[in-house]
Design a protein around this motif. Structure first.
Motif, PDB file in Angstrom:
ATOM      1  N   ALA A 171      22.667 -53.984 -70.327  1.00  0.00           N
ATOM      2  CA  ALA A 171      23.940 -54.707 -70.348  1.00  0.00           C
ATOM      3  C   ALA A 171      23.712 -56.193 -70.538  1.00  0.00           C
ATOM      4  CB  ALA A 171      24.692 -54.452 -69.038  1.00  0.00           C
ATOM      5  N   VAL A 172      22.716 -56.765 -69.825  1.00  0.00           N
ATOM      6  CA  VAL A 172      22.476 -58.206 -69.940  1.00  0.00           C
ATOM      7  C   VAL A 172      22.047 -58.564 -71.350  1.00  0.00           C
ATOM      8  CG1 VAL A 172      20.911 -60.041 -69.226  1.00  0.00           C
ATOM      9  CG2 VAL A 172      21.969 -58.601 -67.515  1.00  0.00           C
ATOM     10  N   VAL A 173      21.091 -57.798 -71.891  1.00  0.00           N
ATOM     11  CA  VAL A 173      20.586 -58.111 -73.227  1.00  0.00           C
ATOM     12  C   VAL A 173      21.704 -57.994 -74.262  1.00  0.00           C
ATOM     13  CG1 VAL A 173      19.025 -57.313 -75.024  1.00  0.00           C
ATOM     14  CG2 VAL A 173      18.214 -57.519 -72.696  1.00  0.00           C
ATOM     15  N   MET A 174      22.528 -56.920 -74.131  1.00  0.00           N
ATOM     16  CA  MET A 174      23.605 -56.708 -75.103  1.00  0.00           C
ATOM     17  C   MET A 174      24.635 -57.830 -75.018  1.00  0.00           C
ATOM     18  SD  MET A 174      25.632 -53.177 -75.477  1.00  0.00           S
ATOM     19  CE  MET A 174      27.014 -53.754 -74.536  1.00  0.00           C
ATOM     20  N   LEU A 175      25.054 -58.179 -73.795  1.00  0.00           N
ATOM     21  CA  LEU A 175      26.081 -59.214 -73.615  1.00  0.00           C
ATOM     22  C   LEU A 175      25.614 -60.546 -74.169  1.00  0.00           C
ATOM     23  CD1 LEU A 175      27.671 -58.879 -70.081  1.00  0.00           C
ATOM     24  CD2 LEU A 175      28.830 -59.051 -72.253  1.00  0.00           C
ATOM     25  N   LEU A 176      24.385 -60.963 -73.789  1.00  0.00           N
ATOM     26  CA  LEU A 176      23.916 -62.284 -74.188  1.00  0.00           C
ATOM     27  C   LEU A 176      23.677 -62.343 -75.682  1.00  0.00           C
ATOM     28  CD1 LEU A 176      21.597 -63.279 -71.251  1.00  0.00           C
ATOM     29  CD2 LEU A 176      23.916 -63.956 -71.724  1.00  0.00           C
ATOM     30  N   SER A 182      11.666 -58.891 -67.456  1.00  0.00           N
ATOM     31  CA  SER A 182      11.226 -59.883 -68.433  1.00  0.00           C
ATOM     32  C   SER A 182      12.193 -59.958 -69.605  1.00  0.00           C
ATOM     33  CB  SER A 182       9.831 -59.538 -68.945  1.00  0.00           C
ATOM     34  OG  SER A 182       8.921 -59.504 -67.885  1.00  0.00           O
ATOM     35  N   ALA A 183      12.746 -58.792 -70.006  1.00  0.00           N
ATOM     36  CA  ALA A 183      13.716 -58.811 -71.110  1.00  0.00           C
ATOM     37  C   ALA A 183      14.973 -59.573 -70.704  1.00  0.00           C
ATOM     38  CB  ALA A 183      14.062 -57.381 -71.522  1.00  0.00           C
ATOM     39  N   ILE A 184      15.393 -59.410 -69.427  1.00  0.00           N
ATOM     40  CA  ILE A 184      16.564 -60.157 -68.941  1.00  0.00           C
ATOM     41  C   ILE A 184      16.279 -61.653 -68.999  1.00  0.00           C
ATOM     42  CG2 ILE A 184      17.955 -60.622 -66.911  1.00  0.00           C
ATOM     43  CD1 ILE A 184      17.745 -57.728 -66.170  1.00  0.00           C
ATOM     44  N   VAL A 217      19.567 -47.419 -62.826  1.00  0.00           N
ATOM     45  CA  VAL A 217      20.406 -48.589 -62.560  1.00  0.00           C
ATOM     46  C   VAL A 217      19.787 -49.830 -63.197  1.00  0.00           C
ATOM     47  CG1 VAL A 217      21.158 -50.143 -60.732  1.00  0.00           C
ATOM     48  CG2 VAL A 217      21.489 -47.706 -60.477  1.00  0.00           C
ATOM     49  N   LEU A 218      18.457 -49.980 -63.010  1.00  0.00           N
ATOM     50  CA  LEU A 218      17.783 -51.149 -63.586  1.00  0.00           C
ATOM     51  C   LEU A 218      17.848 -51.134 -65.103  1.00  0.00           C
ATOM     52  CD1 LEU A 218      15.833 -53.485 -62.422  1.00  0.00           C
ATOM     53  CD2 LEU A 218      14.209 -52.253 -63.816  1.00  0.00           C
ATOM     54  N   PHE A 219      17.674 -49.942 -65.686  1.00  0.00           N
ATOM     55  CA  PHE A 219      17.744 -49.805 -67.143  1.00  0.00           C
ATOM     56  C   PHE A 219      19.127 -50.208 -67.648  1.00  0.00           C
ATOM     57  CE2 PHE A 219      18.349 -47.188 -70.962  1.00  0.00           C
ATOM     58  CZ  PHE A 219      17.267 -47.625 -71.691  1.00  0.00           C
ATOM     59  N   ALA A 220      20.179 -49.733 -66.952  1.00  0.00           N
ATOM     60  CA  ALA A 220      21.543 -50.069 -67.360  1.00  0.00           C
ATOM     61  C   ALA A 220      21.782 -51.572 -67.240  1.00  0.00           C
ATOM     62  CB  ALA A 220      22.543 -49.293 -66.499  1.00  0.00           C
ATOM     63  N   ALA A 221      21.261 -52.176 -66.153  1.00  0.00           N
ATOM     64  CA  ALA A 221      21.463 -53.614 -65.960  1.00  0.00           C
ATOM     65  C   ALA A 221      20.788 -54.405 -67.068  1.00  0.00           C
ATOM     66  CB  ALA A 221      20.913 -54.029 -64.597  1.00  0.00           C
ATOM     67  N   ALA A 222      19.527 -54.046 -67.379  1.00  0.00           N
ATOM     68  CA  ALA A 222      18.802 -54.771 -68.422  1.00  0.00           C
ATOM     69  C   ALA A 222      19.498 -54.605 -69.772  1.00  0.00           C
ATOM     70  CB  ALA A 222      17.360 -54.263 -68.506  1.00  0.00           C
TER      71      ALA A 222
END
Lengths: 153, 92
Positions: free
Chosen positions: B78-83, A135-137, B71-76
């Motif tokens: 990374a996405v939040v930080m990048l955007l 959801s955060a993504i 892995v999921l934590f790292a992906a989330a």
């Protein structure tokens, strides 16, 4: 989105969330589990964003809340893993205790919701983590999309 | 010349090892290990979960699930930080 989409989303939304929570809580009895149920819940959030727009949804869904849920799910998971450290890491220490302790008969059967030891609790932790993380993504992507459109929608 | 000899030597050692592995493989169609039989027989009494897949994921291979969650934590993250740093906010 149009009024048709919004109406249908309103009708479908409770069932999406209910199905996701069912998959998480019954993960040790039926097909499903924390990852799958969390993905279903996050898809419900995505439907919410697509049909109602970022501006409306972000009034009651905040990113801090999502981060808090994700982190507490991860802490629950790792804490349960560490709680069994008396025998080994990830030991199923709750088996045989009154909480989630019953052991089902071997073979096919309906099963008992109070079985599985730490497995249902870990499913809940992973479910919180996956649903809040995805959801955060979605939240971040919708934030960028709404900024690009100049705050419209 | 020396280099060519080294290449030929290492390739022939690799070939010998591969042939040794192929010879020692179990016959076609037989299960490679007894692990699956053990889990199918003992997952319910040992973990108490009716869903054997969940029993493997969260009990027998719990460390693997921890890695997946990481892995999921790292992906989330990374996405939040990048955007958010693209957004013009301070990229702290």
């Amino acid at each position: 989105m149009s009024k048709i989409v919004r109406t249908i989303a309103q009708a479908v939304m409770p069932f999406v969330f209910l199905f996701g929570i069912y998959l998480i809580i019954h993960g040790h009895l039926s097909p499903g589990g924390g990852f799958q149920g969390g993905a279903v819940v996050a898809s419900g959030i995505a439907l919410l964003f697509v049909s109602f727009g970022f501006k409306y949804v972000s009034t009651f869904l905040r990113e801090d809340t999502l981060s808090a849920i994700e982190s507490s799910g991860a802490l629950l998971f790792i804490g349960l893993a560490f709680a069994g450290i008396a025998t080994t890491f990830f030991a199923n220490f709750l088996l045989g205790s009154p909480v989630f302790g019953s052991i089902p008969v071997t073979g096919p059967g309906v099963g008992d919701i109070w079985s599985g030891g730490t497995i249902p609790l870990m499913n809940i932790g992973v479910g919180m983590k996956v649903s809040a993380g995805l959801s955060a993504i979605i939240f971040s992507m919708m934030l960028i999309a709404s900024k690009k459109r100049g705050g419209e929608q | 010349m020396l280099r060519r000899i080294a290449i030929v030597l290492s390739l022939s050692i690799l070939a010998v090892m591969l042939v040794a592995v192929i010879v020692s493989l179990p016959p076609f169609g037989e299960p490679p290990s007894q692990m699956d039989d053990y889990i199918i027989r003992n997952a319910q009494p040992e973990t108490g979960a009716n869903n054997v897949v969940s029993a493997v994921l969260f009990d027998y291979r719990g460390l693997d699930t921890l890695g997946e969650a990481t892995v999921l934590f790292a992906a989330a993250t990374a996405v939040v930080m990048l955007l958010h740093s693209r957004n013009g906010e301070a990229g702290d």
